[in-house]
Each structure stands twice: as C-alpha cells, then as structure tokens.
Enzyme design. Structure first.
Site, PDB file in Angstrom:
ATOM      1  CB  ALA A  27       1.059  -0.347  14.103  1.00 15.44           C
ATOM      2  N   GLY A  46       4.914  -4.732  13.250  1.00 15.99           N
ATOM      3  CA  GLY A  46       3.782  -5.301  12.791  1.00 15.99           C
ATOM      4  C   GLY A  46       4.252  -6.413  11.841  1.00 15.99           C
ATOM      5  CG  ASP A  98      -0.258   0.250   2.521  1.00 11.30           C
ATOM      6  OD1 ASP A  98       0.579   0.930   2.966  1.00 11.30           O
ATOM      7  OD2 ASP A  98      -0.443  -0.990   3.225  1.00 11.30           O
ATOM      8  CG  HIS A 121       7.220  -8.093  -0.349  1.00  6.70           C
ATOM      9  ND1 HIS A 121       7.034  -8.483   0.923  1.00  6.70           N
ATOM     10  CD2 HIS A 121       8.514  -8.472  -0.536  1.00  6.70           C
ATOM     11  CE1 HIS A 121       7.784  -9.059   1.262  1.00  6.70           C
ATOM     12  NE2 HIS A 121       8.767  -9.293   0.635  1.00  6.70           N
TER      13      HIS A 121
END
Length: 242
Positions: free
Chosen positions: A226, A181, A101, A116
C-alpha cells in the site's frame, strides 16, 4: 465513466470509493486481522473476536484489545494513507475500511466508514448501546451511565455488520473503485466488489492480489504494498483529472 451535468459550466466531481483492508495499515506496523495461520497476535480469532469468546473469558478479550489500542496509539499513518487524502482535491472520495484503526482519519481523510467498528471506541453491552471515545485500557467494572459493562466497539464474528447497506450504496455509486490490502475473503465485506456498476474501473493494490483479470471485469492489478502502490495510483488518477 458517469458524468452528471449540473449546468453549462459546472459538473459533479467523479466519485471514487476506496475499500481498504489490513494491508493498508501493515506498513504502519499494525496487524488488524488474523494471520494466514488463523491466529490474531497468537490467539485463535474466535477467542478474542466473537460474542462467545467474550462471554467465556471477558478478561482475555478486554486485555487483547487494550494491547491493540496501545499499539495503535503509537502508530502513524503511512504514505498510502496520506496519498488517499490527495484524491479529495479533485474527486468525491469515500473510504470504506475493514480496519478498526483511525489512521485514515489521522492522515486527513474526511469521509471514512468503518465496517467492523473502531478500536478507539467502546460501547455498552445492553440497550441503548451508548458509544464512547476511549483511549485508555478497558476493564471489567467499566460501565456506562446505565450501569452496563462496556465492551470494544468492534463487529465480532457472528455479529451483524450494521453499516453494510450504507457501504453497498456508496460502492454502487462509484465511478472508480480502488481496493487496497484486502484478501477479499472475509464476508460480507468482500461482497462489496459486486455492487460496483459493470464496467467501472477497479484498481487492486496488493502485493499478492486475490483477484485475477476476468472477462467483463475492468480490473487493473497493482502488485505493490500500500505505501508504494497507492501513491503511484493516486498520482496517475490526479494527472488524468487535469
């Protein structure tokens, strides 16, 4: 910590490297990786996140990422994303994320490396692998200038991680390493931990930390999600930087 002199009155800012995973965006409503049962939004990950899956059923793969892309466009950065932006006020920060994202960028972070890939980009399936910004749905028949089918700009299972050497270099230069996370179970991204210099403080923010304090590892556990743990840690680091 490292302290490099530039002269009598000026010093280099300390470097903080932040490695973020799916838990970073969970409070924004995004599932950026597989669940504990090995499924990603109900699909076997190899069906929707591998070259074999794309060759076998490209329509399914494209539709899967179309749904993820639509979901992302409706999401917003959370307090954890926003807090990391504040670190840039006093530290040289670099975020290395496993997430696809763009919430770090939307929050305002200026140095983000996507290990990624990126959901809001697509690329051609044949050389020269042109990359395009893409916010709409992607279908079979959408091609690059050379006439090659476009695919999500995502690093799938079985594919090389081209930015890993850069990420390793950034991590090796860190004065402080923050991990947020991530289960540290997905390689090669999980190997970045071991590029940090011995003795560098490592802060792990995760409600279920996958690491435990061990001799020789300067590890500080923050068992919070988070959106809670990152703002608290950032506040502490900024106070120490005064």
């Amino acid at each position: 910590m490292k302290n490099v002199s530039l002269g009598e009155s000026q010093k280099v800012k300390r470097k903080i490297t932040i490695l973020t995973g799916a838990g970073m965006s969970a409070d924004s409503g995004l599932k950026t990786f597989r669940d504990a049962d090995g499924l990603w939004e109900g699909h076997d990950v190899m069906e929707v996140a591998s070259p074999q899956g794309f060759r076998s059923n490209p329509e399914l793969v494209l539709q899967f990422y179309n749904e993820r892309r639509r979901q992302l466009l409706q999401a917003s950065p959370n307090a954890g994303h926003r807090a990391l932006v504040d670190l840039e006020k006093k530290f040289h920060t670099h975020i290395i994320t496993q997430n696809v994202d763009d919430l770090h960028e939307r929050a305002g972070s200026s140095r983000v490396l996507h290990l990624h890939g990126e959901l809001l980009k697509v690329r051609s399936t044949a050389p020269p692998f042109s990359v395009y910004h893409w916010e709409k749905d992607l279908y079979l028949g959408d091609v690059c200038e050379a006439g090659n089918q476009l695919r999500p700009h995502i690093v799938w299972f079985g594919e090389e991680v081209p930015l890993l050497p850069r990420a390793a270099s950034i991590t090796s230069e860190a004065d402080i390493l923050i991990i947020v996370g991530t289960s540290l179970q997905v390689y090669p991204a999980a190997s970045l931990l071991y590029y940090a210099e011995e003795g560098v403080p490592i802060y792990l923010v995760d409600p279920r930390p996958a690491l435990a304090p061990t001799p020789g590892l300067n590890l500080h556990l923050i068992p919070r999600k988070a959106s809670e743990g990152v703002p608290e840690l950032v506040s502490q680091l900024l106070d120490q930087g005064n």
